[in-house]
Design a protein around this motif. Structure first.
Motif, mmCIF file in Angstrom:
data_model
loop_
_atom_site.group_PDB
_atom_site.id
_atom_site.type_symbol
_atom_site.label_atom_id
_atom_site.label_comp_id
_atom_site.label_asym_id
_atom_site.label_seq_id
_atom_site.Cartn_x
_atom_site.Cartn_y
_atom_site.Cartn_z
ATOM 1 N N TRP B 187 0.795 -1.228 0.000
ATOM 2 C CA TRP B 187 0.000 0.000 0.000
ATOM 3 C C TRP B 187 0.831 1.284 0.000
ATOM 4 O O TRP B 187 0.317 2.354 -0.246
ATOM 5 C CB TRP B 187 -0.984 -0.014 1.175
ATOM 6 C CG TRP B 187 -1.974 -1.116 1.050
ATOM 7 C CD1 TRP B 187 -2.655 -1.480 -0.085
ATOM 8 C CD2 TRP B 187 -2.401 -2.024 2.066
ATOM 9 N NE1 TRP B 187 -3.473 -2.558 0.174
ATOM 10 C CE2 TRP B 187 -3.344 -2.903 1.487
ATOM 11 C CE3 TRP B 187 -2.100 -2.171 3.420
ATOM 12 C CZ2 TRP B 187 -3.968 -3.913 2.206
ATOM 13 C CZ3 TRP B 187 -2.727 -3.171 4.130
ATOM 14 C CH2 TRP B 187 -3.638 -4.037 3.529
ATOM 15 N N TYR B 191 2.109 2.455 -6.969
ATOM 16 C CA TYR B 191 0.935 1.742 -7.465
ATOM 17 C C TYR B 191 -0.171 1.735 -6.408
ATOM 18 O O TYR B 191 -1.330 2.011 -6.688
ATOM 19 C CB TYR B 191 1.319 0.310 -7.828
ATOM 20 C CG TYR B 191 0.189 -0.502 -8.390
ATOM 21 C CD1 TYR B 191 0.055 -0.679 -9.763
ATOM 22 C CD2 TYR B 191 -0.751 -1.097 -7.563
ATOM 23 C CE1 TYR B 191 -0.982 -1.418 -10.290
ATOM 24 C CE2 TYR B 191 -1.799 -1.835 -8.070
ATOM 25 C CZ TYR B 191 -1.907 -1.996 -9.433
ATOM 26 O OH TYR B 191 -2.945 -2.732 -9.946
ATOM 27 N N ALA B 195 -3.818 3.376 -6.704
ATOM 28 C CA ALA B 195 -5.012 2.517 -6.643
ATOM 29 C C ALA B 195 -5.988 3.045 -5.592
ATOM 30 O O ALA B 195 -7.201 3.078 -5.811
ATOM 31 C CB ALA B 195 -4.623 1.072 -6.334
ATOM 32 N N GLN B 196 -5.457 3.478 -4.449
ATOM 33 C CA GLN B 196 -6.318 4.052 -3.406
ATOM 34 C C GLN B 196 -6.976 5.335 -3.904
ATOM 35 O O GLN B 196 -8.141 5.605 -3.604
ATOM 36 C CB GLN B 196 -5.495 4.353 -2.140
ATOM 37 C CG GLN B 196 -4.961 3.122 -1.420
ATOM 38 C CD GLN B 196 -6.067 2.217 -0.902
ATOM 39 O OE1 GLN B 196 -7.128 2.675 -0.512
ATOM 40 N NE2 GLN B 196 -5.838 0.923 -0.920
ATOM 41 N N LEU B 198 -7.643 6.202 -7.061
ATOM 42 C CA LEU B 198 -8.668 5.884 -8.057
ATOM 43 C C LEU B 198 -9.910 5.301 -7.381
ATOM 44 O O LEU B 198 -11.040 5.592 -7.767
ATOM 45 C CB LEU B 198 -8.105 4.903 -9.098
ATOM 46 C CG LEU B 198 -7.021 5.471 -10.007
ATOM 47 C CD1 LEU B 198 -6.381 4.364 -10.847
ATOM 48 C CD2 LEU B 198 -7.583 6.555 -10.932
ATOM 49 N N THR B 199 -9.686 4.483 -6.357
ATOM 50 C CA THR B 199 -10.805 3.924 -5.593
ATOM 51 C C THR B 199 -11.612 5.037 -4.936
ATOM 52 O O THR B 199 -12.848 5.012 -4.933
ATOM 53 C CB THR B 199 -10.277 2.928 -4.544
ATOM 54 O OG1 THR B 199 -9.628 1.850 -5.219
ATOM 55 C CG2 THR B 199 -11.404 2.374 -3.688
ATOM 56 N N ILE B 202 -13.873 6.609 -7.488
ATOM 57 C CA ILE B 202 -15.042 5.756 -7.772
ATOM 58 C C ILE B 202 -16.054 5.811 -6.623
ATOM 59 O O ILE B 202 -17.262 5.906 -6.839
ATOM 60 C CB ILE B 202 -14.588 4.284 -8.009
ATOM 61 C CG1 ILE B 202 -13.755 4.172 -9.303
ATOM 62 C CG2 ILE B 202 -15.771 3.339 -8.051
ATOM 63 C CD1 ILE B 202 -14.532 4.391 -10.584
ATOM 64 N N ARG B 203 -15.543 5.774 -5.387
ATOM 65 C CA ARG B 203 -16.436 5.777 -4.227
ATOM 66 C C ARG B 203 -17.184 7.104 -4.086
ATOM 67 O O ARG B 203 -18.347 7.118 -3.675
ATOM 68 C CB ARG B 203 -15.658 5.451 -2.943
ATOM 69 C CG ARG B 203 -15.196 3.984 -2.907
ATOM 70 C CD ARG B 203 -14.235 3.730 -1.758
ATOM 71 N NE ARG B 203 -14.881 3.690 -0.463
ATOM 72 C CZ ARG B 203 -15.381 2.589 0.094
ATOM 73 N NH1 ARG B 203 -15.302 1.441 -0.536
ATOM 74 N NH2 ARG B 203 -15.951 2.650 1.273
#
Lengths: 356, 356
Positions: B187, B191, B195-196, B198-199, B202-203
């Motif tokens: 984490w 990367y 990823a967090q 981008l998440t 989305i959320r």
């Protein structure tokens, strides 16, 4: 898209498979498809006017299975070829051909944007005469229809390899949550649960996290001798291969492993949050979410291996435990999603709504 | 593997590149390689006995760059071809050839298991006469060596596209944490941070999470018009393409976006935890971790774009804020990892330790 339903009055059909000619419905056939992450199912059913009373069971004239048709996973050519193949097989089985087809409804994973929808729609159109109605939907929508028998109302929660919540209000407005793939935090999916479990094994191994029963259980299941070997294993995992580890997580949780239990509780929370986000945005509880429990029930359709894995946790119970409760009528579908797709096509064709 | 170092007494070398014949070292050359996730660097340096006083700067006779040599990412054939190519180029540049080579040290990402190490070792052996010493290490080890100038002691923290903490105690015992790839919870990596982020986008989009400045910032950076389009974008992302979003997360955090700040704080916590896990397992603070602040300093080498991105958060500060503090001497390497690899080979060859 509105939410159409009428009061058709249908004769009860005989059980079992029958050809288009024999079934007494000269009105042609409907193809329903469900394209998931691992396989694609196509069913051929006789057309009947959609309404509150449906034939029971739904007569299936033909059924065929092919591989994955998510173009994001397998590429456009393979996705298109699999679709052609599964449609042809279902038609052959049913004893009918393309000239009998009145409508095709396809639920396909990876349809997240109008441009995705249009592309798949064009593929299907090219396979049929121009009068055939073609409906392409996210696979979640046909899963909802499989629980509501073709009615677009309420919310569906799918938790299998991936996860998504998708809903419609009475006016046909739609909303979705999750379903964005493994990188974008679908933590309630089978993939998400397995990724958390493998991460817990690595963290226990390198000293960042507590010991967990998952280590021995997962290494044994994969035939590996050390957590270090997991690193190579996860470089090119298929989503389904990852998600197949969910039963191991469940068995560890049931045996009292706290880490596994927390992974499943977090997954359930995330799934509940997805449903809640959809319910709230659509106002399925009315505008005041906190007064939700005094409103009437609405359907929440539950689909997928994660939800049906006989787990300790219960999404509905979880939701009710939160302060801003909502009460849903949980439905486990009696027909498969491909049949849901066929019923949806019947619904659209009966009320002559052009959603294509 | 022990931790060797001797007291060589070396003349200071002239700066700049010079051929093997001209440099006054008739003892042949050493090749140092660093194979990361995106590129591979090979340097050719003249052999000199390893010791506390090293030539400054380290003379570089040749340097070449090739693509990724992580066989998990590009496959065995491509990895091997790139290695051959980069070695040949560095030798040509240096004006020497394979007959001058005394030793090769290669740090390569994806070497996580003795079987990985052996495979790459055999590739390199096949390229050289049998007397040439070949050392294959995880790329983290040569990064450590680039900070300690060839001495295997202390801990390195790499946070670029991926992340890993790797350390050695005075007796040569080693330990690592993280570095398991994006699926297994790295984490703190570029990367992982992306990823967090981008998440979070989305959320916010589907109602599961709060609004964040990341939405407009990331969509603009990627030239996308809707968060829905991120789903397609992340189906086949390269790790480096994902990690390239870190500057966007940093700029949002600096502009006061709480979500971005939390993502970076969590990443820093995870990186600190990785270092702590290594330090604790090796007893670099002594056996009683809680009394760590009274022990002498040990080096913690910091490498990678995430750590050098001028971020608000500071891994050392973070670590000191925790109750079980350790005090590390932070080192930002003055030479690149490939030179670290060459120094490591020099170290191994000088004390005649056969780690190959």
């Amino acid at each position: 898209m509105r939410n159409p339903h009428s009061n058709g009055n249908l004769p009860k059909l005989e059980e079992g498979r029958e050809s288009a000619e024999e079934n007494g419905y000269g009105d042609g056939v409907i193809l329903g498809l469900d394209g998931g992450a691992t396989s694609t199912v196509c069913v051929c059913v006789p057309f009947f006017p959609y309404g509150d009373r449906l034939p029971e069971p739904i007569p299936i004239l033909g059924r065929a299975v092919a591989g994955c048709t998510n173009r994001n996973s397998v590429g456009e050519t393979a996705a298109r070829d699999s679709l052609e193949q599964v449609i042809s097989e279902a038609l052959v089985q049913s004893g009918s051909d393309k000239s009998h087809v009145r409508g095709v409804c396809l639920g396909v994973s990876g349809v997240n944007h109008p441009s995705d929808q249009e592309m798949v729609q064009n593929w299907i159109r090219d396979m049929f005469p121009s009068h055939v109605k073609v409906y392409v939907q996210n696979d979640a929508i046909v899963a909802l229809a499989s629980g509501t028998m073709g009615k677009l109302h309420g919310c569906v929660l799918i938790a299998g390899t991936g996860c998504i919540a998708y809903g419609f209000d009475e006016d046909g407005r739609e909303a979705r949550a999750s379903g964005a793939g493994p990188i974008l935090g679908d933590w309630g999916s089978g993939y998400g649960i397995s990724a958390q479990a493998l991460t817990a094994v690595i963290r226990a191994h390198d000293g960042r996290g507590p010991e967990t029963m998952l280590t021995s259980t997962i290494l044994k299941a994969l035939g590996l001798s050390s957590p270090d070997e997991l690193i190579g294993w996860t470089y090119h995992p298929s989503w389904a291969r990852m998600a197949a580890l969910v039963p191991q997580v469940v068995s560890c949780a049931e045996a009292g492993d706290e880490i596994s239990d927390k992974i499943l509780v977090d997954a359930a929370d995330d799934l509940a949050l997805s449903v809640k986000a959809v319910v709230q945005r659509l106002g399925l509880c009315g505008k005041d979410f906190s007064r939700c429990r005094w409103k009437s029930f609405f359907p929440v359709v539950m689909v997928g291996g994660v939800l049906n894995a006989n787990m300790k946790w219960d999404i509905e119970k979880k939701s009710q435990a939160s302060t801003d409760t909502f009460r849903a009528q949980t439905i486990i579908p009696k027909v498969e999603p491909a049949v849901g797709a066929a019923l949806l096509a019947m619904n659209f064709l009966t009320v002559k709504i052009d959603v294509s």
